[in-house]
Structures are given as C-alpha cells and as structure tokens.
Scaffold this active site. Structure first.
Site, PDB file in Angstrom:
ATOM      1  N   PHE A 195      28.090  34.574  30.485  1.00  0.00           N
ATOM      2  CA  PHE A 195      28.891  35.062  31.614  1.00  0.00           C
ATOM      3  C   PHE A 195      30.225  35.649  31.184  1.00  0.00           C
ATOM      4  CE2 PHE A 195      29.107  30.373  31.491  1.00  0.00           C
ATOM      5  CZ  PHE A 195      30.449  30.186  31.175  1.00  0.00           C
ATOM      6  N   GLY A 208      31.045  39.640  31.169  1.00  0.00           N
ATOM      7  CA  GLY A 208      31.503  40.406  32.325  1.00  0.00           C
ATOM      8  C   GLY A 208      32.546  39.699  33.168  1.00  0.00           C
ATOM      9  N   HIS A 209      32.944  38.486  32.785  1.00  0.00           N
ATOM     10  CA  HIS A 209      33.864  37.688  33.629  1.00  0.00           C
ATOM     11  C   HIS A 209      34.935  37.018  32.778  1.00  0.00           C
ATOM     12  CE1 HIS A 209      35.069  34.708  36.745  1.00  0.00           C
ATOM     13  NE2 HIS A 209      34.559  35.591  37.582  1.00  0.00           N
ATOM     14  N   PHE A 210      35.857  37.547  32.345  1.00  0.00           N
ATOM     15  CA  PHE A 210      36.273  38.954  32.302  1.00  0.00           C
ATOM     16  C   PHE A 210      36.479  39.283  30.833  1.00  0.00           C
ATOM     17  CE2 PHE A 210      37.842  37.114  36.282  1.00  0.00           C
ATOM     18  CZ  PHE A 210      37.228  37.933  37.199  1.00  0.00           C
ATOM     19  N   VAL A 236      37.209  33.998  31.809  1.00  0.00           N
ATOM     20  CA  VAL A 236      37.384  32.869  32.723  1.00  0.00           C
ATOM     21  C   VAL A 236      35.990  32.424  33.173  1.00  0.00           C
ATOM     22  CG1 VAL A 236      38.289  32.164  34.983  1.00  0.00           C
ATOM     23  CG2 VAL A 236      39.629  33.704  33.540  1.00  0.00           C
TER      24      VAL A 236
END
Length: 154
Positions: A50, A53-55, A60
């Site tokens: 994850f 893309g986050h971030f 986070v």
C-alpha cells in the site's frame, strides 16, 4: 495461578485467519486470555504494497488497514474464546460493524503497532469488542468492533 503467556506465532495465526498476503495484517500474538483480551503486533515495513500509492513522498499506513488489522486481532480473540485448540472447521468470523473509530496520529514505515482488543460481550454469535492500536505507547487508533460468527460450506 499461572503467569504463563498464551502466544501465537504466524503458523498458528494462519490456522485461524483466512487472510493471506497482502491482507494478513497480524504478525504475532503476544498474549491472550479467552473471553477477555488479546495483544498482538504488526511490524510496518516500507515494503508493504500500500505504500506504493499511499503516499510515495510521505508513506502513511491507511487508517482502514489499521482498523482491518484490529479486526483481525478481534477475530483471533473470538476464535480463542470459542475454542482454544484449533479453529472448528467451517466457521469464520466476519467484520460486522464499527463504531467510534478515532485516529490520533499517522503510522509510518518502521513503526510497530501494538493491538490490544478486549471482549465487551457476545450474544448469539455476535461479538462486541473494544480495541486500541498503539505505536511506542501512544494510541494511534481506537474503535468498537463487532464481528459475527458464521458457518460456511467447505
């Protein structure tokens, strides 16, 4: 009275939870008392899928995944309350609801999340739990979680 800790390593966790990579979010159970509470950990690595893309600039952990990990810890406590040996075949605990979820700080790569879930009540296969997620002793998330026990066909 014994001070022996009830622990679960990843091999035992895999017997109870249907989740697999990349969605298995509990690494170890540190202690549990059936029908009362369970403490577990999640080691957060920059290699988590994850974080792509986050971030990318400021990684986070998504809050919904912190809640999912807490729900998985809740499921483990529910199973251990039902049967301390092996999970009964054809039974799953489904995430049934959440109330009063609060996020107090971000979780970043390198953090270790400690989950503490407590059973509030269980009636007719519906369990109500309270959980907290902490990093370095500081609460990052808290919520009331409900799960439902269901028979599944195999």
């Amino acid at each position: 009275m014994s001070n022996q800790m009830n622990t679960m390593d990843i091999k035992e966790i895999l017997k109870y939870l249907p989740h697999r990579y990349p969605f298995l979010l509990i690494d170890r159970v540190l202690d549990y008392t059936p029908g009362v509470s369970l403490q577990a950990i999640k080691n957060v690595s920059i290699n988590e899928p994850f974080f792509q893309g986050h971030f990318p600039i400021q990684p986070v952990m998504p809050g919904v995944l912190i809640l999912e990990a807490m729900a998985q810890a809740t499921g483990l406590l529910a199973f251990k309350t039902m049967s301390s040996d092996v999970p009964p075949p054809g039974v799953l605990y489904y995430f049934a609801g959440i109330d009063n979820a609060r996020f107090r700080r971000v979780v970043e790569p390198g953090d270790q999340i400690h989950f503490d879930v407590k059973m509030i009540k269980e009636r007719r296969g519906i369990g109500v739990f309270y959980g907290e997620a902490k990093v370095d002793g500081e609460v990052v998330c808290s919520a009331e979680i409900m799960c439902a026990r269901r028979e599944i066909s195999q």
